[in-house]
Write a protein that holds these residues in place. Structure first.
Motif, mmCIF file in Angstrom:
data_model
loop_
_atom_site.group_PDB
_atom_site.id
_atom_site.type_symbol
_atom_site.label_atom_id
_atom_site.label_comp_id
_atom_site.label_asym_id
_atom_site.label_seq_id
_atom_site.Cartn_x
_atom_site.Cartn_y
_atom_site.Cartn_z
ATOM 1 N N SER A 21 11.465 37.819 53.341
ATOM 2 C CA SER A 21 10.718 39.083 53.171
ATOM 3 C C SER A 21 11.237 40.043 53.824
ATOM 4 O O SER A 21 11.756 39.769 55.034
ATOM 5 N N ALA A 23 9.850 43.737 55.096
ATOM 6 C CA ALA A 23 8.874 44.707 54.959
ATOM 7 C C ALA A 23 9.176 46.118 55.265
ATOM 8 O O ALA A 23 9.530 46.277 56.412
ATOM 9 N N SER A 25 8.720 50.266 55.690
ATOM 10 C CA SER A 25 7.534 51.457 56.088
ATOM 11 C C SER A 25 8.226 52.798 56.317
ATOM 12 O O SER A 25 9.318 52.597 56.724
ATOM 13 N N ASP A 73 7.848 43.688 45.373
ATOM 14 C CA ASP A 73 6.513 44.101 45.106
ATOM 15 C C ASP A 73 6.321 45.565 45.748
ATOM 16 O O ASP A 73 5.955 45.715 47.061
ATOM 17 N N ALA A 75 3.941 47.611 45.632
ATOM 18 C CA ALA A 75 2.370 47.640 46.065
ATOM 19 C C ALA A 75 2.523 47.540 47.634
ATOM 20 O O ALA A 75 1.459 47.695 48.209
ATOM 21 N N LYS A 76 3.273 46.431 47.889
ATOM 22 C CA LYS A 76 3.205 45.735 49.035
ATOM 23 C C LYS A 76 4.498 46.163 49.909
ATOM 24 O O LYS A 76 4.633 45.754 51.240
ATOM 25 N N ASN A 77 5.187 47.135 49.420
ATOM 26 C CA ASN A 77 6.389 47.678 50.074
ATOM 27 C C ASN A 77 7.342 46.645 50.664
ATOM 28 O O ASN A 77 7.795 46.794 52.021
ATOM 29 N N THR A 78 7.522 45.637 49.860
ATOM 30 C CA THR A 78 8.187 44.649 50.225
ATOM 31 C C THR A 78 9.372 43.874 49.208
ATOM 32 O O THR A 78 8.851 43.986 48.121
ATOM 33 N N TYR A 80 11.887 40.737 48.420
ATOM 34 C CA TYR A 80 12.032 39.139 48.574
ATOM 35 C C TYR A 80 13.339 38.795 48.310
ATOM 36 O O TYR A 80 13.961 39.096 47.420
#
Length: 117
Positions: A21, A23, A25, A73, A75-78, A80
């Protein structure tokens, strides 16, 4: 500030699976394409996979086609990287990168993947 944080690496036996993953930001994630790269000891960093900003387009290095899947994703700022049927040659530090037009402009710190019995 822009941050990319990878996770999910580890030690796995040949034939095993891992999901990495990344992440994100500090920026509008959904507007940027993303890539995964890897660097094995003594080797240059190489591109593993690409995904467009909306996830509608992907491509892969020949060495991982059919075994790795990149997804995101928004919506999750991720982003994979699902890695299946891992081989010892997949051993490397894996990095995610934000793409600015055609070049990566921000990198994560990397996560180690070791494939060994």
């Amino acid at each position: 500030q822009v941050q990319l944080v990878e996770s999910g690496g580890g030690l796995v036996q040949p034939g095993g699976s891992l999901r990495l993953s990344c992440a994100a930001s500090g920026f509008s994630f959904k507007t940027y394409a993303m890539k995964w790269y890897r660097q094995a000891p003594g080797k240059e960093r190489e591109l593993v996979a690409f995904i467009s900003s909306n996830g509608g387009s992907t491509n892969y290095a020949d060495s991982v086609k059919g075994r790795f899947t990149i997804s995101r994703d928004n919506a999750k700022n991720t982003v994979y990287l699902q890695m299946n049927n891992l081989k010892p040659d997949d051993t490397a530090v894996y990095y995610c990168a934000r793409m600015s037009i055609l070049i990566p402009d921000y990198w994560g710190q990397g996560t180690q993947v070791t494939v060994s019995s």
